[in-house]
Design an enzyme around this catalytic site. Sequence first.
Site, PDB file in Angstrom:
ATOM      1  N   ASP A  53     -12.671  14.756   4.152  1.00 27.97           N
ATOM      2  CA  ASP A  53     -11.774  16.122   3.819  1.00 27.97           C
ATOM      3  C   ASP A  53     -12.047  17.263   4.807  1.00 27.97           C
ATOM      4  OD1 ASP A  53     -11.374  14.675   1.721  1.00 27.97           O
ATOM      5  OD2 ASP A  53     -12.342  16.166   0.311  1.00 27.97           O
ATOM      6  N   PHE A  97     -20.170  18.889  -0.984  1.00 21.08           N
ATOM      7  CA  PHE A  97     -18.938  18.344  -1.309  1.00 21.08           C
ATOM      8  C   PHE A  97     -17.811  19.460  -0.877  1.00 21.08           C
ATOM      9  CE2 PHE A  97     -18.321  14.879  -4.731  1.00 21.08           C
ATOM     10  CZ  PHE A  97     -19.046  14.151  -4.172  1.00 21.08           C
ATOM     11  N   ASP A 161     -14.252  21.334  -5.237  1.00 20.10           N
ATOM     12  CA  ASP A 161     -13.340  21.361  -4.127  1.00 20.10           C
ATOM     13  C   ASP A 161     -12.829  22.961  -4.174  1.00 20.10           C
ATOM     14  OD1 ASP A 161     -13.951  19.081  -3.791  1.00 20.10           O
ATOM     15  OD2 ASP A 161     -11.914  18.189  -4.460  1.00 20.10           O
TER      16      ASP A 161
END
Length: 481
Positions: A53, A97, A161
């Site tokens: 990502d 993350f 996220d």
Amino acid sequence: MLRQRTVCRCLFKTDLMQRYLILLLALCFPAVMAAQKYRPVYHFSPKHGWIGDPDGLIKFRGKYHLFWWGHAVSNDLVHWQELPYPMQGGDGTFTYFSGSVVVDKRNTAGFGDSAMVAVYTLHKNDSVPEAQALSYSNDDTLFHFYKHNPVLDIGSNSFRDPQVFWYAKDQRWIMVVTHPHLHKVSFYASPDLKHWEHLSDFGPMGAVANDWEVPDLFALDGKWVLTIGQGPNRMQYFTGHFDGRSFVSDPQPEALWADYGPDFYAARSWRNADDTASTRVTWMGWLGNWTYARDVPSRWGKGFESIPRDLSLQPFPEGLRLVQQPVPELKVLRRDSIVLPRRKVNGQMPLTLFGSNSYELEVDIDLQTAKGAGLQVLLGQGRSFVVGYDVQQKQLYIDRSNCSDTAFSAHFPVRMSAPLHTRQLQLHIFVDAASVEVFAQQGKIVLSATTFPSETQTGVALFAKGGTATVTHFIAWKLEK
């Protein structure tokens, strides 16, 4: 005479050294090339290791920043410099993350004037709650772990996220974060990035077959757009209204997809900390798919990002739709243009272009009597990547099922399509070693895919099936850095 002999010996030694170096290069070059096979030319890829990502996309002090949580910077969205690993001070018991980076110009968090603050998910394992945490930087390069982390923990092991931005109207920070298994997005507010108040939730709505991840929320052309990754590989979006507390979607009878290909995920938009009044919205996604991302055959590392894309909302008979265009900065890469005159096509028509797999195409096709038409790229050895239009099905499609070695995953051979009703096909295609990105009808429809062809698959061909089509516009550029 002695001097002459000495000179001759030196020349002889120099000649031997040159021959030795040439032999060494000849022996090493194939191994070096094999190690770099499938590395893109103009898409960002790290020197080695994993990239997924795109995180923390922000423009600050004239530089575009890209994190993953590695770190790279660019002056123009095209040429990137990879920097040292940025995340410092973690105890090694967790994984960084996905998340975002903000510039705290008002020093609301107390880390210093205009400190860069990373807001991300602190992930240990699936049995431990996921929580949101901070790291801060005073030099735009190294980020230090905040000693009082986490800053937001609701006791959920599916909560991740965060995308954070400054909401000027209310003079506070807004966080958009997902509950993947619940197909929900939550909105939080904070005065200082450390203390967060829950505001509202959105969802389930639209596509809910898979987890919701990597959300984004941004103002665009008089509306607000909420984008959500639906794992393992797709991005859906909603248009609507955001009042600083909640997002209300426009009526939407079906899911809207940003990209119809198999490999565009986790897209995030750049925030412009240098010019907060700028209305330009540019985003970048990961050209990957969690189904097989760890198994792809590249040896230098795993993964690379899409080309950056400028976004707009445009009205169509079916409603407002997200339109994507390759950023104009990419034009600096163009070399050796080839323009072909108007021509009729019936069957396959091979073309002579560059003999390489790093190029850009603009092709307009009048379908006329053809039942299908398009292009084959990465053509050779009886294989190709097909970009085509099916008149009967009213579909634009890409087909990579016979383009490359697919032994690494049974899920890789695939044909993907998007609904489109037209007799005038407009294609803008970017090919780069191991990827194809197709922008159709001025960016209304986009399909992106990775593929892993052999080095000899460098051909291009036009085709028409079941009748005649006319190519009314064709221009190609070789792309080089």
